[in-house]
Write a protein that holds these residues in place. Structure first.
Motif, PDB file in Angstrom:
ATOM      1  N   LEU A   1     -81.563  55.481 -86.696  1.00 26.86           N
ATOM      2  CA  LEU A   1     -80.688  54.322 -86.708  1.00 26.86           C
ATOM      3  C   LEU A   1     -79.241  54.689 -86.378  1.00 26.86           C
ATOM      4  O   LEU A   1     -78.445  53.806 -86.060  1.00 26.86           O
ATOM      5  CB  LEU A   1     -80.746  53.631 -88.070  1.00 26.86           C
ATOM      6  N   ARG A   2     -78.886  55.963 -86.429  1.00 28.68           N
ATOM      7  CA  ARG A   2     -77.528  56.341 -86.063  1.00 28.68           C
ATOM      8  C   ARG A   2     -77.253  56.056 -84.585  1.00 28.68           C
ATOM      9  O   ARG A   2     -76.172  55.575 -84.217  1.00 28.68           O
ATOM     10  CB  ARG A   2     -77.287  57.817 -86.388  1.00 28.68           C
ATOM     11  N   ASN A   3     -78.241  56.351 -83.730  1.00 26.74           N
ATOM     12  CA  ASN A   3     -78.098  55.984 -82.319  1.00 26.74           C
ATOM     13  C   ASN A   3     -78.015  54.469 -82.144  1.00 26.74           C
ATOM     14  O   ASN A   3     -77.283  53.965 -81.276  1.00 26.74           O
ATOM     15  CB  ASN A   3     -79.281  56.520 -81.504  1.00 26.74           C
ATOM     16  N   TYR A   4     -78.741  53.747 -82.983  1.00 27.22           N
ATOM     17  CA  TYR A   4     -78.720  52.280 -82.918  1.00 27.22           C
ATOM     18  C   TYR A   4     -77.332  51.748 -83.238  1.00 27.22           C
ATOM     19  O   TYR A   4     -76.795  50.917 -82.493  1.00 27.22           O
ATOM     20  CB  TYR A   4     -79.754  51.726 -83.889  1.00 27.22           C
ATOM     21  N   TYR A   5     -76.721  52.226 -84.311  1.00 27.22           N
ATOM     22  CA  TYR A   5     -75.383  51.761 -84.680  1.00 27.22           C
ATOM     23  C   TYR A   5     -74.355  52.180 -83.630  1.00 27.22           C
ATOM     24  O   TYR A   5     -73.435  51.414 -83.303  1.00 27.22           O
ATOM     25  CB  TYR A   5     -74.995  52.326 -86.051  1.00 27.22           C
ATOM     26  N   TYR A   6     -74.523  53.364 -83.099  1.00 24.26           N
ATOM     27  CA  TYR A   6     -73.600  53.845 -82.064  1.00 24.26           C
ATOM     28  C   TYR A   6     -73.689  52.976 -80.817  1.00 24.26           C
ATOM     29  O   TYR A   6     -72.665  52.615 -80.218  1.00 24.26           O
ATOM     30  CB  TYR A   6     -73.930  55.304 -81.736  1.00 24.26           C
ATOM     31  N   LEU A   7     -74.909  52.592 -80.428  1.00 23.03           N
ATOM     32  CA  LEU A   7     -75.090  51.752 -79.245  1.00 23.03           C
ATOM     33  C   LEU A   7     -74.483  50.369 -79.447  1.00 23.03           C
ATOM     34  O   LEU A   7     -73.998  49.755 -78.487  1.00 23.03           O
ATOM     35  CB  LEU A   7     -76.574  51.624 -78.914  1.00 23.03           C
ATOM     36  N   GLN A   8     -74.511  49.840 -80.683  1.00 22.69           N
ATOM     37  CA  GLN A   8     -73.905  48.529 -80.920  1.00 22.69           C
ATOM     38  C   GLN A   8     -72.402  48.592 -80.636  1.00 22.69           C
ATOM     39  O   GLN A   8     -71.834  47.686 -80.004  1.00 22.69           O
ATOM     40  CB  GLN A   8     -74.140  48.052 -82.364  1.00 22.69           C
ATOM     41  N   PHE A   9     -71.767  49.666 -81.102  1.00 27.60           N
ATOM     42  CA  PHE A   9     -70.332  49.827 -80.864  1.00 27.60           C
ATOM     43  C   PHE A   9     -70.030  49.952 -79.375  1.00 27.60           C
ATOM     44  O   PHE A   9     -69.118  49.300 -78.846  1.00 27.60           O
ATOM     45  CB  PHE A   9     -69.820  51.058 -81.622  1.00 27.60           C
ATOM     46  N   ILE A  10     -70.810  50.763 -78.666  1.00 26.66           N
ATOM     47  CA  ILE A  10     -70.591  50.974 -77.236  1.00 26.66           C
ATOM     48  C   ILE A  10     -70.816  49.668 -76.462  1.00 26.66           C
ATOM     49  O   ILE A  10     -70.051  49.323 -75.547  1.00 26.66           O
ATOM     50  CB  ILE A  10     -71.515  52.082 -76.708  1.00 26.66           C
ATOM     51  N   THR A  11     -71.854  48.926 -76.830  1.00 27.17           N
ATOM     52  CA  THR A  11     -72.161  47.680 -76.124  1.00 27.17           C
ATOM     53  C   THR A  11     -71.063  46.647 -76.326  1.00 27.17           C
ATOM     54  O   THR A  11     -70.625  45.988 -75.370  1.00 27.17           O
ATOM     55  CB  THR A  11     -73.508  47.111 -76.611  1.00 27.17           C
TER      56      THR A  11
ATOM     57  N   ILE B   1     -80.740  46.029 -73.289  1.00 32.10           N
ATOM     58  CA  ILE B   1     -82.026  46.704 -73.517  1.00 32.10           C
ATOM     59  C   ILE B   1     -81.825  47.948 -74.365  1.00 32.10           C
ATOM     60  O   ILE B   1     -82.554  48.190 -75.342  1.00 32.10           O
ATOM     61  CB  ILE B   1     -82.685  47.059 -72.172  1.00 32.10           C
ATOM     62  N   LEU B   2     -80.839  48.765 -74.020  1.00 25.24           N
ATOM     63  CA  LEU B   2     -80.628  50.030 -74.716  1.00 25.24           C
ATOM     64  C   LEU B   2     -80.221  49.826 -76.165  1.00 25.24           C
ATOM     65  O   LEU B   2     -80.539  50.660 -77.025  1.00 25.24           O
ATOM     66  CB  LEU B   2     -79.557  50.845 -73.982  1.00 25.24           C
ATOM     67  N   SER B   3     -79.509  48.733 -76.467  1.00 22.53           N
ATOM     68  CA  SER B   3     -79.042  48.504 -77.833  1.00 22.53           C
ATOM     69  C   SER B   3     -80.091  47.856 -78.717  1.00 22.53           C
ATOM     70  O   SER B   3     -79.824  47.569 -79.888  1.00 22.53           O
ATOM     71  CB  SER B   3     -77.787  47.623 -77.816  1.00 22.53           C
ATOM     72  N   SER B   4     -81.277  47.618 -78.175  1.00 22.55           N
ATOM     73  CA  SER B   4     -82.331  46.988 -78.965  1.00 22.55           C
ATOM     74  C   SER B   4     -82.843  47.938 -80.049  1.00 22.55           C
ATOM     75  O   SER B   4     -82.978  49.147 -79.845  1.00 22.55           O
ATOM     76  CB  SER B   4     -83.483  46.570 -78.049  1.00 22.55           C
ATOM     77  N   LYS B   5     -83.148  47.382 -81.203  1.00 21.12           N
ATOM     78  CA  LYS B   5     -83.617  48.180 -82.334  1.00 21.12           C
ATOM     79  C   LYS B   5     -84.977  48.811 -82.066  1.00 21.12           C
ATOM     80  O   LYS B   5     -85.313  49.861 -82.631  1.00 21.12           O
ATOM     81  CB  LYS B   5     -83.694  47.276 -83.572  1.00 21.12           C
ATOM     82  N   VAL B   6     -85.757  48.189 -81.170  1.00 20.68           N
ATOM     83  CA  VAL B   6     -87.090  48.714 -80.860  1.00 20.68           C
ATOM     84  C   VAL B   6     -87.010  50.135 -80.312  1.00 20.68           C
ATOM     85  O   VAL B   6     -87.905  50.960 -80.552  1.00 20.68           O
ATOM     86  CB  VAL B   6     -87.786  47.781 -79.841  1.00 20.68           C
ATOM     87  N   ASN B   7     -85.933  50.453 -79.604  1.00 21.01           N
ATOM     88  CA  ASN B   7     -85.801  51.771 -78.981  1.00 21.01           C
ATOM     89  C   ASN B   7     -85.244  52.832 -79.921  1.00 21.01           C
ATOM     90  O   ASN B   7     -85.110  53.991 -79.522  1.00 21.01           O
ATOM     91  CB  ASN B   7     -84.884  51.667 -77.752  1.00 21.01           C
ATOM     92  N   HIS B   8     -84.915  52.471 -81.158  1.00 25.72           N
ATOM     93  CA  HIS B   8     -84.290  53.426 -82.082  1.00 25.72           C
ATOM     94  C   HIS B   8     -84.925  53.318 -83.472  1.00 25.72           C
ATOM     95  O   HIS B   8     -84.233  53.269 -84.489  1.00 25.72           O
ATOM     96  CB  HIS B   8     -82.784  53.162 -82.165  1.00 25.72           C
ATOM     97  N   LYS B   9     -86.240  53.261 -83.487  1.00 21.19           N
ATOM     98  CA  LYS B   9     -86.957  53.120 -84.762  1.00 21.19           C
ATOM     99  C   LYS B   9     -86.772  54.342 -85.658  1.00 21.19           C
ATOM    100  O   LYS B   9     -86.744  54.226 -86.881  1.00 21.19           O
ATOM    101  CB  LYS B   9     -88.454  52.912 -84.502  1.00 21.19           C
TER     102      LYS B   9
END
Length: 431
Positions: free
Chosen positions: A342-352, A331-339
């Motif tokens: 996008l830096r948080n989005y890319y960071y979450l992909q790495f963490i996930t 849920i947290l790594s979804s793009k909807v939550n980081h419109k």
């Protein structure tokens, strides 16, 4: 002289008993696999009340001549003392009996479903007449018994009784249904008592408002205490029925809810969730996502503490925590939550990805099939979601003209994931 005679008789009886036991052992040693299977089928049919004469007449020519007592004892010994992974032979009596039992079970389920539909239809047709009759005849009693407060207390007592007595039921399906009915009543009616709102919609609204409210005591009453009651009930169920391991997952959920709903976490969240969202958000992000991020961090820390104990007692709890954390990271790594960042989005992909890989490696190390499958399913869902999100950067699935190509790519991706799971499973089995 009498004592000598009695001693001689005892010796004779003991020698005879040993000879009979030795004969059984000799017979067992001389049986081949097919003969053992036939005797196993014979005992299964006998224990289930089926007639065994015809079955024995069809198969007795495969055995040496021995009496029915020896046959029965051989079949009993094979059934009780053999560790058999049994697969009935094709067109055998046991296979027919098992298929018949399966068919009748489905017939019972279908009859129950039809009966439920019929009862619901009858209630729908005659409900108003029934209620009118009862209200007219029993209005004074009903007005007292079914007042909102008293009805809530009665349902709460019913919920406690369901949890307390359902653990004694042997049937798995009935026991599970009644226990969960009791858990629901325990949570809902205790919440209704604390909020003094006796309708579901109203006290659910109270829960939502009090979770973010400023009055700590209201939050504890409406969220923490009911969750604590459910957690205690689940502990009792696990103590009484330890074989139902799925309650470990439910107790983790209720335990996290009872702890994380404490008001001081609302103030601590601002210092916790930046671990997963380190970059400043320029736009709006739902407060519930920040809370989920903070709760996920706390759960991961708790999981690490339990993992470092290296104690098999915690494996079910660890598996439950990891399954919830995988779902939370998806849920947290979804793009909807980081419109808006996008830096948080890319960071979450790495963490996930890092979390999923570590979970998989840990599951392989402790040989936990549950966690292995949780990690594999989580990885597959993550890959599919990222595939769908990649196209959202360039075009829309609905408006784009190449939606058929995208769909074909999704099919190919699912095929590759299936092949990958098969390959990993083969490697794990070989190891």
């Amino acid at each position: 002289m009498k004592k000598i005679l009695l001693l001689f008789l005892f010796c004779c009886f003991s020698i005879y008993a040993k000879t009979a036991s030795g004969n059984i052992v000799n017979h067992l040693g001389s049986l081949n696999e097919k003969q053992r299977n036939i005797l196993y089928e014979f005992e299964v049919l006998k224990r289930n009340g089926c007639k065994t004469d015809q079955f024995w007449q069809e198969n007795k020519n495969l055995f040496p001549e021995f009496d029915s007592k020896t046959r029965d004892e051989l079949a009993q010994q094979i059934f009780e003392n053999s560790n058999v992974v049994y697969k009935p032979q094709k067109n055998s009596s046991v296979q027919i009996w098992m298929q018949t039992k399966l068919l009748t079970n489905w017939m019972f389920y279908l009859s129950a479903f039809i009966a439920i539909c019929a009862v619901v239809a009858l209630f729908k047709k005659y409900w108003s007449l029934l209620i009118g009759f009862l209200l007219k005849r029993l209005e004074p009693i009903l007005r007292y018994l079914f007042s909102p407060l008293l009805l809530t207390c009665e349902l709460l007592a019913v919920g406690i009784a369901c949890v307390f007595y359902a653990v004694l039921i042997e049937d798995f399906v009935v026991r599970t249904v009644i226990i969960h009915l009791g858990l629901f009543l325990l949570w809902s009616q205790s919440t209704a008592l604390f909020t003094r709102e006796y309708w579901v919609k109203k006290y659910v609204f109270e829960i939502e408002s009090n979770f973010w409210g400023t009055d700590p005591w209201e939050t504890i009453k409406t969220i923490c205490l009911p969750a604590v009651f459910v957690t205690l009930a689940l502990l009792y169920v696990l103590y009484k029925v330890p074989a139902d391991v799925f309650y470990n997952y439910e107790i983790v959920v209720s335990g996290i809810a009872s702890i994380y709903a404490l008001p001081f976490w609302r103030k601590a969240e601002r210092y916790i969730y930046p671990i997963l969202f380190p970059f400043k958000n320029e736009g709006y992000r739902a407060r519930s996502i920040d809370s989920l991020g903070a709760c996920t961090v706390i759960a991961v820390v708790l999981t690490v503490v339990l993992v470092l104990q290296w104690n098999a007692v915690f494996y079910n709890v660890i598996a439950a925590l990891m399954s919830l954390e995988i779902f939370a990271f998806l849920i947290l790594s979804s793009k909807v939550n980081h419109k808006y960042n996008l830096r948080n989005y890319y960071y979450l992909q790495f963490i996930t990805v890092l979390f999923l890989v570590l979970v998989f490696l840990y599951s392989c190390q402790i040989n936990s099939n549950e966690i292995i499958w949780f990690s594999l399913v989580g990885i597959c869902l993550f890959v599919i979601l990222k595939y769908l999100e990649i196209f959202s950067f360039f075009s829309s699935w609905k408006r784009g003209r190449a939606w058929a190509w995208k769909l074909l790519g999704l099919a190919a991706l699912l095929w590759l994931l299936g092949k990958g799971i098969l390959f990993i499973s083969q490697q794990l089995i070989m190891v």
